[in-house]
Scaffold this motif. Structure first.
Motif, mmCIF file in Angstrom:
data_model
loop_
_atom_site.group_PDB
_atom_site.id
_atom_site.type_symbol
_atom_site.label_atom_id
_atom_site.label_comp_id
_atom_site.label_asym_id
_atom_site.label_seq_id
_atom_site.Cartn_x
_atom_site.Cartn_y
_atom_site.Cartn_z
ATOM 1 N N SER A 162 21.883 10.155 12.071
ATOM 2 C CA SER A 162 22.544 8.305 12.188
ATOM 3 C C SER A 162 22.458 8.147 10.605
ATOM 4 O O SER A 162 21.456 7.476 9.702
ATOM 5 C CB SER A 162 22.205 7.341 13.183
ATOM 6 O OG SER A 162 22.912 8.488 14.171
ATOM 7 N N ARG A 177 25.175 16.025 14.083
ATOM 8 C CA ARG A 177 23.829 15.944 15.329
ATOM 9 C C ARG A 177 24.414 15.966 16.338
ATOM 10 O O ARG A 177 26.022 15.024 17.173
ATOM 11 C CB ARG A 177 22.625 16.070 15.049
ATOM 12 C CG ARG A 177 21.843 15.037 15.547
ATOM 13 C CD ARG A 177 20.612 14.175 16.331
ATOM 14 N NE ARG A 177 19.668 15.090 15.376
ATOM 15 C CZ ARG A 177 18.778 14.498 14.510
ATOM 16 N NH1 ARG A 177 19.557 13.101 14.306
ATOM 17 N NH2 ARG A 177 17.848 15.178 13.835
ATOM 18 N N HIS A 233 23.939 14.692 20.649
ATOM 19 C CA HIS A 233 22.646 14.446 21.445
ATOM 20 C C HIS A 233 23.003 13.988 23.032
ATOM 21 O O HIS A 233 23.947 14.499 23.598
ATOM 22 C CB HIS A 233 23.079 12.498 21.537
ATOM 23 C CG HIS A 233 22.756 12.277 19.708
ATOM 24 N ND1 HIS A 233 23.741 12.308 19.080
ATOM 25 C CD2 HIS A 233 21.867 11.853 18.707
ATOM 26 C CE1 HIS A 233 23.806 11.825 17.484
ATOM 27 N NE2 HIS A 233 22.002 11.600 18.009
ATOM 28 N N TYR A 282 22.639 12.096 25.299
ATOM 29 C CA TYR A 282 23.882 10.778 25.993
ATOM 30 C C TYR A 282 25.076 11.296 26.436
ATOM 31 O O TYR A 282 25.932 10.367 26.559
ATOM 32 C CB TYR A 282 23.346 9.377 25.318
ATOM 33 C CG TYR A 282 23.231 9.411 23.914
ATOM 34 C CD1 TYR A 282 24.514 9.097 22.822
ATOM 35 C CD2 TYR A 282 22.336 8.945 22.739
ATOM 36 C CE1 TYR A 282 24.525 9.098 21.968
ATOM 37 C CE2 TYR A 282 22.210 9.117 21.159
ATOM 38 C CZ TYR A 282 23.788 9.092 20.663
ATOM 39 O OH TYR A 282 24.055 8.680 19.407
ATOM 40 N N ALA A 323 17.689 8.400 12.629
ATOM 41 C CA ALA A 323 17.053 7.003 12.366
ATOM 42 C C ALA A 323 16.433 6.654 13.235
ATOM 43 O O ALA A 323 16.098 7.173 14.849
ATOM 44 C CB ALA A 323 18.076 6.651 12.554
ATOM 45 N N SER A 381 17.029 11.224 19.469
ATOM 46 C CA SER A 381 17.548 13.199 19.177
ATOM 47 C C SER A 381 16.137 14.339 18.828
ATOM 48 O O SER A 381 14.589 13.687 18.731
ATOM 49 C CB SER A 381 18.335 12.851 17.784
ATOM 50 O OG SER A 381 18.037 12.739 16.516
ATOM 51 N N HIS A 435 23.821 0.105 16.791
ATOM 52 C CA HIS A 435 23.886 0.719 15.964
ATOM 53 C C HIS A 435 24.562 0.527 14.182
ATOM 54 O O HIS A 435 24.216 1.651 13.342
ATOM 55 C CB HIS A 435 25.159 1.623 16.666
ATOM 56 C CG HIS A 435 25.489 3.596 16.015
ATOM 57 N ND1 HIS A 435 24.206 4.272 15.995
ATOM 58 C CD2 HIS A 435 26.395 4.161 15.640
ATOM 59 C CE1 HIS A 435 24.395 5.631 15.208
ATOM 60 N NE2 HIS A 435 26.040 5.010 15.525
HETATM 61 O O1 LIG Z 1 20.974 11.318 15.146
HETATM 62 P P1 LIG Z 1 19.446 10.364 15.108
HETATM 63 O O2 LIG Z 1 18.650 10.853 16.427
HETATM 64 O O3 LIG Z 1 19.549 9.770 13.945
HETATM 65 O O4 LIG Z 1 20.695 9.031 15.671
HETATM 66 C C1 LIG Z 1 19.801 7.881 16.102
HETATM 67 C C2 LIG Z 1 19.591 7.539 17.765
HETATM 68 C C3 LIG Z 1 21.372 7.312 18.010
HETATM 69 O O5 LIG Z 1 22.131 8.120 18.126
HETATM 70 C C4 LIG Z 1 21.696 6.032 17.055
HETATM 71 C C5 LIG Z 1 21.903 4.559 17.594
HETATM 72 O O6 LIG Z 1 22.567 3.790 16.406
HETATM 73 O O7 LIG Z 1 20.673 6.571 16.126
#
Ligand SMILES: O=P(O)(O)O[C@@H]1C[C@H](O)[C@@H](CO)O1
Length: 342
Positions: free
Chosen positions: A81, A132, A134, A136, A164, A268, A305
């Motif tokens: 993210s 990517r 996820h 969810y 993230a 993730s 987010h």
């Molecule tokens: O794809 P990542 O793991 O970086 O994303 C993180 C987990 C959630 O998708 C999102 C929450 O803000 O960021």
């Protein structure tokens, strides 16, 4: 660079509905009945036979990509993210929207552009996922990890995963970069594993070891590079835990994770790393700490987010410089799996 936690993490929860593109339901769009939409919702929670992806399907996607680009990548990067800018550093780019790639799932989350970018970086050929998948989002775990096996078939040897994450470790702060030493795959521990179902021996063994899935040499190299680049002050090393999301953690969950020895939590990565390790890819992982996970009932802050994406933007250059230097120093064996497909 100092990052202001309060400014970066914000306090307002975004409306999740605005993050979902209409492509979310496209796999079931042939029917408007309620049963078709509920099958999408159920995909991530139960391993159905329809979730199985055949070797031919991975191969078809790999063959299509090889017919569209001359690049034959040795290194693959999955951008977390707010970290999609990693793809912008590639030279001589060929890029493809996920919606144009046969067999590819679609990204539905803000901060995940949904493009696969091929190009050259410091003498290495790379492929980069700008966005990517996820669990969810409603994808099966096999679908969320689909690109990893495609990368293997393209001849990739090393996978770099970035994400993230929220920190649980007391000494970690927003803006820190954590080299992932190990993970806790919570969905996997309760049977939600991308390797569930019949094993595809062409990719790897039925019971793969996960005791050294984050390559030690690459971790040491990254720490050296951080020192040389003068950023070791905010480098950390630790354990990442994957949870299912999409909600952030409750305080009781945060305390549980902390007691279990988890340093950072996200939604993730672990599933991708399980699939990569299964098929013999060397893995390096980075978590950008975007927020502290709230562990106290007295704490009035909450994560959202937008704040996560904002910290991604603030640290993007540092992450980019670190990953670029790491790639330039990775040794490649030149196993051409795109010719000797597994
Ligand atoms: O794809 P990542 O793991 O970086 O994303 C993180 C987990 C959630 O998708 C999102 C929450 O803000 O960021």
């Amino acid at each position: 660079m100092e990052i202001n936690l309060v400014a970066a993490a914000g306090t307002t929860l975004i409306n999740p509905s605005c993050c979902f593109k209409s492509t979310f339901s496209s796999s079931s769009s042939s029917s408007s009945s309620s049963s078709s939409s509920s099958s999408v919702v159920c995909q991530s929670s139960i391993m159905h036979s329809k979730d199985q992806i055949s070797h031919d399907e991975y191969q078809k996607t790999a063959d299509w990509l090889m017919s569209q680009t001359k690049h034959r990548p040795q290194v693959a990067i999955i951008c977390g993210s707010g970290l999609g800018m990693l793809a912008d550093t590639l030279k001589c780019q060929d890029s493809f929207a996920y919606s144009d790639i046969p067999g590819f799932p679609q990204s539905t989350v803000q901060g995940h552009a949904g493009r696969l970018v091929f190009g050259e970086l410091k003498g290495k050929t790379c492929v980069c996922m700008q966005g990517r998948f996820h669990m969810y989002e409603g994808h099966s775990l096999a679908k969320t990890t689909f690109p990893v096996r495609v990368f293997k078939l393209l001849g990739v040897e090393t996978l770099i995963v970035t994400n993230a994450a929220g920190s649980l470790a007391d000494g970690f702060h927003p803006g820190d970069i954590m080299i992932i030493k190990d993970h806790v795959n919570f969905p996997g521990l309760v049977g939600l594993n991308p390797l569930s179902g019949p094993n595809d021996d062409k990719f790897g063994p039925r019971f793969p070891a996960m005791s050294s899935c984050y390559d030690k040499d690459l971790r040491c190299l990254a720490l050296d590079i951080a020192k040389q680049q003068g950023v070791s002050g905010f480098m950390q090393e630790g354990v990442y835990a994957m949870v299912g999301g999409p909600n952030f953690e409750s305080i009781a969950e945060a305390r549980l994770l902390h007691r279990l020895g988890v340093d950072a939590v996200g939604m993730s990565t672990a599933a991708e790393v399980v699939v990569a390790t299964h098929c013999g890819l060397r893995v390096f992982g980075l978590s950008l700490i975007t927020n502290k996970v709230v562990k106290s009932y007295e704490d009035s802050e909450s994560v959202n987010h937008d704040g996560v994406l904002e910290v991604g933007r603030l640290r993007s250059l540092t992450v980019q410089q670190l990953v670029t230097e790491l790639i330039s120093r990775i040794e490649i064996n030149n196993n051409d799996d795109s010719k000797n497909a597994v």
